[in-house]
Design an enzyme around this catalytic site. Sequence first.
Site, PDB file in Angstrom:
ATOM      1  N   TYR A 136     -60.484  31.188-113.934  1.00 55.69           N
ATOM      2  CA  TYR A 136     -60.150  30.132-115.071  1.00 55.69           C
ATOM      3  C   TYR A 136     -59.622  29.964-114.349  1.00 55.69           C
ATOM      4  CZ  TYR A 136     -55.800  33.410-114.905  1.00 55.69           C
ATOM      5  OH  TYR A 136     -53.934  33.950-114.230  1.00 55.69           O
TER       6      TYR A 136
ATOM      7  N   LYS B 129     -48.925  24.594-113.317  1.00 51.86           N
ATOM      8  CA  LYS B 129     -50.661  24.138-113.195  1.00 51.86           C
ATOM      9  C   LYS B 129     -50.148  23.477-114.587  1.00 51.86           C
ATOM     10  CE  LYS B 129     -52.474  26.598-116.333  1.00 51.86           C
ATOM     11  NZ  LYS B 129     -53.059  27.752-115.823  1.00 51.86           N
TER      12      LYS B 129
ATOM     13  N   CYS C 268     -48.566  29.109-114.078  1.00 54.70           N
ATOM     14  CA  CYS C 268     -49.258  29.052-115.635  1.00 54.70           C
ATOM     15  C   CYS C 268     -48.523  27.392-115.698  1.00 54.70           C
ATOM     16  CB  CYS C 268     -49.002  29.830-116.738  1.00 54.70           C
ATOM     17  SG  CYS C 268     -48.016  30.706-116.674  1.00 54.70           S
TER      18      CYS C 268
ATOM     19  N   HIS D 129     -56.639  16.897-143.194  1.00 56.13           N
ATOM     20  CA  HIS D 129     -57.813  15.971-142.689  1.00 56.13           C
ATOM     21  C   HIS D 129     -56.455  14.882-142.577  1.00 56.13           C
ATOM     22  CE1 HIS D 129     -61.510  13.811-142.955  1.00 56.13           C
ATOM     23  NE2 HIS D 129     -61.042  12.985-143.799  1.00 56.13           N
TER      24      HIS D 129
ATOM     25  N   GLU E 128     -59.925  25.366-114.262  1.00 55.91           N
ATOM     26  CA  GLU E 128     -57.785  24.191-113.875  1.00 55.91           C
ATOM     27  C   GLU E 128     -58.266  23.477-113.121  1.00 55.91           C
ATOM     28  OE1 GLU E 128     -56.133  27.510-116.607  1.00 55.91           O
ATOM     29  OE2 GLU E 128     -55.586  27.864-114.939  1.00 55.91           O
TER      30      GLU E 128
ATOM     31  N   GLU F 251     -59.332  21.401-138.670  1.00 51.70           N
ATOM     32  CA  GLU F 251     -60.007  21.942-139.795  1.00 51.70           C
ATOM     33  C   GLU F 251     -60.994  22.439-140.501  1.00 51.70           C
ATOM     34  OE1 GLU F 251     -61.212  18.025-142.666  1.00 51.70           O
ATOM     35  OE2 GLU F 251     -60.727  17.142-140.923  1.00 51.70           O
TER      36      GLU F 251
ATOM     37  N   CYS G   6     -45.775  32.570-113.265  1.00 51.87           N
ATOM     38  CA  CYS G   6     -45.813  32.076-113.731  1.00 51.87           C
ATOM     39  C   CYS G   6     -45.232  30.658-113.556  1.00 51.87           C
ATOM     40  CB  CYS G   6     -45.224  32.657-114.846  1.00 51.87           C
ATOM     41  SG  CYS G   6     -45.580  31.337-116.178  1.00 51.87           S
TER      42      CYS G   6
END
Length: 448
Positions: A178, A51, A48, A437, A182, A442, A43
């Site tokens: 993935y 990346k 990750c 908002h 990616e 939302e 990682c």
Amino acid sequence: MSNFDYDLFVIGAGSGGVRASRIAASHGARVAVAEDYRVGGTCVIRGCVPKKLLVYGAHFAEDLKDARHFGWDVPDCKFDWDRLRDNVQAEVTRLEGLYGQTLDNHKVTVLKTRATIAGPQKVRLADGTELTAERILVATGGWPHVPEFPGSEHAITSNEVFHLEKLPKRVVIAGGGYIANEFAGIFNEFGSKVTIVNRGDTILRGYDEQIRDRLLQISMTKGIDFKFNAPFQSISKNDDGSLTVMLEGCEPITADAVLVAAGRVPNTKGIGLEEVGVELDEHGAIKVDETNQSSVPSIYAVGDVTNRIQLTPVAIREGQAFSDSVFGGKPTVVDYQNVPSAVFSHPPIGAVGMTEAQARNKLGSIRVYTSDFRAMKNVLAGRNERALYKMVVNAATDQVVGLHMIGPDAPEILQAAAIAVKAGLTKADFDATVALHPSMAEELVLLK
């Protein structure tokens, strides 16, 4: 004092191994960890973290263009791969130092060498030194899988992609998961011509069908080419250094780099597991029970090497649970239900819980709510890219059993929403929450 050299010997200083080491040490155990590459594991060093930094870098390609619609006089900009690559590696080195410092602060002995298992309670270092430990924890992670075919040695994997000497103008990416999607987004934003080659007919298997179809649609609109049902036949190197990729049922493709992202396999070969009786499954993963214990009582395993859920936070949880249970007197079992996940594609995906198909198969009667919209920023920027939010609800109980999102900042929004799914909240609970908002998030409380 124990008759062993250590109470715990950890093989592999990745996310799971580091967490297990420092927690065991904090409980008073004498701990050593062996790592033959760099402290931090996949990682931090080649996964990750670097990346995600490349993902951030890639987003500027669209952000700089969009900024003009928001009043900024942005000139045409040139991308410098060398600078980003070197800055990312500098950050990786900084993080590696922090990981090492954390282990040192907890008085964990770090052995920067390869270690293998020489017995149920014995390890052997690369120089032949043998050490004993009351318990051994295997946390060696996973390794990129490269299918065998003529010329496969010319391909690179996610291990090497962070160190490319120059940015490839044309890149072929093998895989539909993935990692493939990616890096397709990353290279495409950097200006490379990207072709994704998949031996099957589906990207992102396991994710909700509508969400992955939306990513496919957007990716194609951005100029990424897809070849489905196209197994590799060969890769050959040309005189000018380029590569010719031969695929089944397709015309040859010329590329400057071929990245194989065809999944990861447990990193268990050659470390002595089978010789001492540790049972492996058909994929080479260490079989463990809910306490992370293998078929040999003194040997445990956590993280990708067990092939349960290949996610860094899961490995960390498993490492923590192991040390709290064995050395802290706090029996802990990891709960694998409703683990959120993300794909840092362009745009990114966030998901937790059951897909629509999974829910229909398991629950029968469900309700599905969707919101298909353009983010406010995309509207002003003249970008037609649409976000899609999807909520899956158990019709019998009104409980939200799945959330699936694709759009800007989807993983950031999903992390908080995953708490609601994990807690078993209902659609009515979402409806009762006042919207924030204007925000994209939302939409989750306005679904009708």
